[in-house]
Scaffold this motif. Structure first.
Motif, short mmCIF file in Angstrom:
data_model
loop_
_atom_site.label_atom_id
_atom_site.label_comp_id
_atom_site.label_asym_id
_atom_site.label_seq_id
_atom_site.Cartn_x
_atom_site.Cartn_y
_atom_site.Cartn_z
N ASN A 235 9.74 33.97 14.76
CA ASN A 235 9.30 34.38 16.09
C ASN A 235 7.91 35.03 16.04
OD1 ASN A 235 11.69 33.48 17.20
ND2 ASN A 235 12.66 35.49 17.24
N ARG A 238 5.16 32.33 15.42
CA ARG A 238 4.85 31.56 16.63
C ARG A 238 4.09 32.41 17.64
NH1 ARG A 238 5.30 28.01 13.24
NH2 ARG A 238 7.16 26.69 13.09
N ASN A 264 13.05 27.54 18.18
CA ASN A 264 12.20 27.40 16.99
C ASN A 264 12.90 26.71 15.82
OD1 ASN A 264 9.92 28.70 18.08
ND2 ASN A 264 10.75 30.73 17.60
#
Length: 372
Positions: A235, A238, A264
């Protein structure tokens, strides 16, 4: 009063007992693992896979006429709790053997207890080299090492033309172990990691690490971490604008891990230490599939690890004879040579307690399943 509190704590931690009930189960096996916490989904799936096989064995009369009962305690993925759980299982519950512990520092922490009481630990769910070399007298591994996995992953990335690799690793014995394999694989490809950073296992902060990876324009990031830590790391990457290929190890090869990644998940590479769980060319996989289908579920890689572990445990109990004790079980396990668990052979000797050395790669597909 203290004894009463200790007993209450033990009862509160007793989350699972597999078998036919205490009155009938004569072969007591102990397990401590993180049934809650950051690796809970993987631990549950691995245990469910072992339960598939043990339930089948018990339904057919058990081993030498005795039923198997696995007493499992939740250590919340905390090494200190794991050690205390193991003490209770070995010294108070008098288990014949330990089984399917989870975590490198957690398993390391119970070695003194195993050695003190001569208790065998079958199939710790960790591929730490420290549990393989030098040989640990009372640990019988049933999976490849993390170093082998990490090396294979790096070799694969290099073969794809990827040259800019970042490595994030947990600041514990597990992370340090995996890094050695990654560096070996990178060195073979004449590469150096563009980022090599460790993080606190209990309280990871991935924002700074993700920023470094993005700034270094990393094409791939190997995350040597467990469960929710990998999810948080992905996370953060990204969010930092990194589109790097994510790679992680087999300790995250569970369906629950895929779900936790959410949007993801697609494209994440996960190393594997057992054959394709949906393939039919390995008898062990086919057997697990049939037993799982009868219970209305599907086999995941984590379940397959537990299934294989249970096969080795049961073989050791069989060879120990009708009146097994801790010493007989240890001797029985060490006598195993080329034991076919269904397309893969397991062998132990006094000089080698590795068991298996199978390693493969998978990628999470658009359907949320592992693809080989």
């Amino acid at each position: 009063m203290k004894k009463k509190k200790a007993w209450s704590a033990l009862c509160a931690g007793l989350i699972l007992a597999w078998g036919m009930g205490s009155a009938q189960a004569q072969l007591l096996i102990g397990q401590t693992a993180g049934f809650s916490g950051q690796v809970a989904s993987g631990v549950q799936e691995t245990s469910d896979g072992a339960k598939l096989y043990i339930d089948m064995v018990n339904a057919r009369g058990g081993v030498n006429g005795q039923k198997i009962e696995v007493i499992s305690l939740d250590d919340k993925f905390d090494p200190k709790t794991a050690a205390e759980n193991a003490r209770q299982l070995i010294e108070e519950k008098n288990v014949l053997a330990m089984f399917l512990t989870r975590g490198t520092p957690h398993t390391e922490g119970i070695i003194p207890l195993l050695d003190k009481h001569g208790v065998a630990l079958v199939a710790p769910s960790t591929g730490a080299m420290v549990l393989h070399q030098p040989v640990r007298k009372n640990i019988f591994n049933v999976r490849a090492t993390y170093q082998r996995e990490a090396e294979k992953a790096m070799t694969h990335l290099a073969s794809m033309g990827i040259t800019r690799v970042a490595v994030f690793y947990s600041d514990d014995s597990f992370g340090a172990d995996g890094v050695q394999g990654a560096q070996k694989g990178l060195a073979a490809a004449k590469l150096q990691p563009v980022v090599l950073e460790k993080f606190d296992r209990a309280k990871p902060d991935f924002a700074p690490l993700a920023g470094k990876a993005a700034k270094a324009d990393a094409q791939a990031v190997l995350m040597i971490a467990s469960g929710t830590s990998v999810v948080e790391g992905v996370n953060a990457l990204r969010a930092a604008g990194s589109a790097a290929q994510i790679v992680t190890l087999s300790n995250n090869a569970s369906s629950g891990f895929i779900k936790s990644l959410g949007a993801n998940a697609r494209g994440v590479i996960v190393t594997q230490v057992f054959p394709n769980e949906r393939g039919a060319n390995y008898p062990m996989v086919k057997e697990a599939q049939e037993l799982a289908k009868a219970k209305g579920t599907e086999v995941s890689p984590a379940m397959l690890e537990g299934f294989a572990a249970a096969k080795v445990l049961v073989e050791g109990l069989k060879r120990a004879g009708p009146k097994p004790d801790r010493a007989k079980i240890h001797a029985a396990l060490e006598s195993i040579r080329k034991f076919d668990i269904g397309g893969l052979e397991v062998s132990f000797t006094p000089e080698d307690h590795t068991g298996l050395d199978f390693a493969d790669l998978s990628i999470i597909g658009t359907d949320g399943r592992f693809r080989r």
